[in-house]
Design an enzyme around this catalytic site. Structure first.
Site, PDB file in Angstrom:
ATOM      1  N   ASP A  50       0.848  -1.189   0.000  1.00  0.00           N
ATOM      2  CA  ASP A  50       0.000   0.000   0.000  1.00  0.00           C
ATOM      3  C   ASP A  50       0.881   1.235   0.000  1.00  0.00           C
ATOM      4  OD1 ASP A  50       0.754   0.387   2.642  1.00  0.00           O
ATOM      5  OD2 ASP A  50      -1.146  -0.245   3.492  1.00  0.00           O
ATOM      6  N   ASP A 106      -7.671  -7.092   2.361  1.00  0.00           N
ATOM      7  CA  ASP A 106      -6.581  -7.212   3.326  1.00  0.00           C
ATOM      8  C   ASP A 106      -7.088  -6.692   4.660  1.00  0.00           C
ATOM      9  OD1 ASP A 106      -5.035  -4.483   4.321  1.00  0.00           O
ATOM     10  OD2 ASP A 106      -6.175  -4.177   2.465  1.00  0.00           O
ATOM     11  N   CYS A 128     -12.781 -26.844  11.787  1.00  0.00           N
ATOM     12  CA  CYS A 128     -11.545 -26.375  11.139  1.00  0.00           C
ATOM     13  C   CYS A 128     -10.555 -27.516  10.962  1.00  0.00           C
ATOM     14  CB  CYS A 128     -10.916 -25.267  11.984  1.00  0.00           C
ATOM     15  SG  CYS A 128      -9.386 -24.593  11.290  1.00  0.00           S
ATOM     16  N   CYS A 138      -7.261 -26.995  10.279  1.00  0.00           N
ATOM     17  CA  CYS A 138      -5.897 -26.459  10.370  1.00  0.00           C
ATOM     18  C   CYS A 138      -5.047 -27.284  11.333  1.00  0.00           C
ATOM     19  CB  CYS A 138      -5.928 -24.991  10.796  1.00  0.00           C
ATOM     20  SG  CYS A 138      -6.110 -24.697  12.576  1.00  0.00           S
ATOM     21  N   CYS A 148      -5.973 -26.788  15.155  1.00  0.00           N
ATOM     22  CA  CYS A 148      -7.185 -27.462  15.625  1.00  0.00           C
ATOM     23  C   CYS A 148      -7.016 -28.974  15.642  1.00  0.00           C
ATOM     24  CB  CYS A 148      -8.377 -27.066  14.761  1.00  0.00           C
ATOM     25  SG  CYS A 148      -8.915 -25.358  15.039  1.00  0.00           S
ATOM     26  N   HIS A 183      -4.161 -20.356  13.286  1.00  0.00           N
ATOM     27  CA  HIS A 183      -5.551 -20.778  13.113  1.00  0.00           C
ATOM     28  C   HIS A 183      -6.371 -19.706  12.395  1.00  0.00           C
ATOM     29  CE1 HIS A 183      -9.681 -21.942  13.882  1.00  0.00           C
ATOM     30  NE2 HIS A 183      -9.858 -20.725  14.381  1.00  0.00           N
TER      31      HIS A 183
END
Length: 380
Positions: free
Chosen positions: A93, A271, A309, A311, A314, A340
């Site tokens: 940015d 974002d 989840c 991931c 988890c 996570h």
């Protein structure tokens, strides 16, 4: 040969689109969420783990990197990708938002913005040309035009003046980018639509930006305290004013339900610091809404952060253990929570892409919103 910048739309569902941006450093699946790596790091995460979460692109920040370690140093060290160990696309940015929000004694004029660093009080100036130069030194893949941001609560006169100046700066940003030699031959530049919540100002801004011509277009000036209802009201018209064959990027957004609503309104890129910042402060995102792991009720909870989840966090650690880490201020707590949360955001984007491709976005979005209001219990 890989194109400099190519955006294709594979499927639509209402205003929503799914597709891909192809660049020399890789493909970006859209809708896309970009984790924020403000100071050349996605906080509490290694680059490989950010990529493993599903991220195709990250965001870096001109303002912070120009102050420390300086763009010139990053360039001497091989550019931002080599410096931080991330080999895929990076969007930077322009620094405009941070100049306005973090700096003391800011002075704006047609040339740019003069400000004092929030780090040490040193005096600096960012003009459109300097912003583009910094982003070129960093080696950014997607460069943002320099713009002037004013609060949505400003008078219409102030908003109109800031929008008009932003459009003049957009022209200067484009010219500076085009003069960038090898960097311009492989990177892309996005313009930023301004105009607060005013439909006519937004339309004028979009017209000016389109006349200049950019690779993509951002909807700027939102997520600055106006609230979700007002933001969605603006998104009901603002994306439609931008070229349909270019990616549309909503800057600084947001909460999971913000993203779902914005995708429904035609936004392709996002974002936000929320998943990483929340991870460092004890908040985890789940399909049933955010939970605060500092709460005592998680002290003996042997379920995962989110039963739905997949991931690594988890699949390995319990709420009770992460509660202990968070309450003990152990850095591993912030690392696991952030990992996570980034997986959660990237899984949401994958679900949105699939729903658009299957033309079932409305069903998915409504189901997501309904479930997001109800926190899942352990074992569910």
């Amino acid at each position: 040969m890989t194109p400099r910048f190519d955006f294709t739309i594979a499927a639509t569902d209402g205003k929503a689109r799914t597709g891909a941006i192809r660049m020399q450093r890789g493909e970006i699946r859209t809708p896309a969420f970009m984790p924020v790596g403000t100071a050349a790091t996605v906080k509490a995460m290694k680059p490989g783990d950010v990529r493993a979460s599903g991220a195709d692109i990250i965001l870096g920040n001109t303002y912070h990197l120009m102050l420390r370690p300086t763009a010139e140093r990053v360039a001497r060290l091989g550019g931002l990708h080599a410096f931080m160990g991330w080999d895929r696309p990076i969007l930077t940015d322009s620094g405009g938002y941070q100049v306005m929000s973090l700096s003391d004694l800011t002075k704006r004029d047609e040339n740019g913005v003069t400000f004092r660093s929030h780090l040490d009080g040193s005096k600096h100036t960012i003009s459109p040309e300097r912003s583009i130069e910094i982003q070129r030194l960093l080696g950014s893949d997607i460069v943002m035009a320099f713009d002037e941001l004013v609060p949505t609560t400003s008078t219409r006169e102030v908003q109109a003046a800031a929008m008009a100046r932003s459009m003049r700066w957009a022209r200067r940003s484009r010219d500076a980018f085009d003069g960038g030699g090898e960097h311009a031959a492989r990177a892309a530049i996005f313009g930023i639509q301004q105009g607060a919540l005013d439909q006519r100002l937004r339309a004028e801004s979009a017209s000016d930006l389109t006349a200049i011509g950019f690779d993509g277009y951002a909807v700027g000036g939102l997520a600055v305290g106006e609230g979700q209802e007002a933001m969605f009201g603006c998104l009901d018209f603002a994306p439609d004013q931008l070229p349909a064959d270019k990616p549309r990027y909503l800057m600084g957004v947001g909460k999971p339900d913000d993203i779902v609503g914005a995708v429904e309104r035609g936004i392709d890129m996002f974002d936000c610091v929320l998943p990483t910042r929340s991870g460092r402060t004890g908040q985890a995102f789940t399909r049933g809404g955010p939970i605060n792991l500092r709460n005592a009720r998680f002290g003996e909870d042997q379920g995962p952060l989110d039963p739905a989840c997949a991931c690594p966090v988890c699949g390995t650690w319990t709420r009770a253990y992460i509660h202990h880490l968070v309450r003990s201020d152990e850095m591993l707590g912030a690392m696991l929570m952030t990992e996570h949360n980034l997986y959660f955001y990237q899984a949401l984007m994958a679900d949105l892409r699939a729903a658009i491709a299957d033309r079932r976005l409305s069903v998915f979005a409504n189901g997501f919103r309904e479930a997001y209001r109800k926190e899942p219990k352990s074992g569910e």
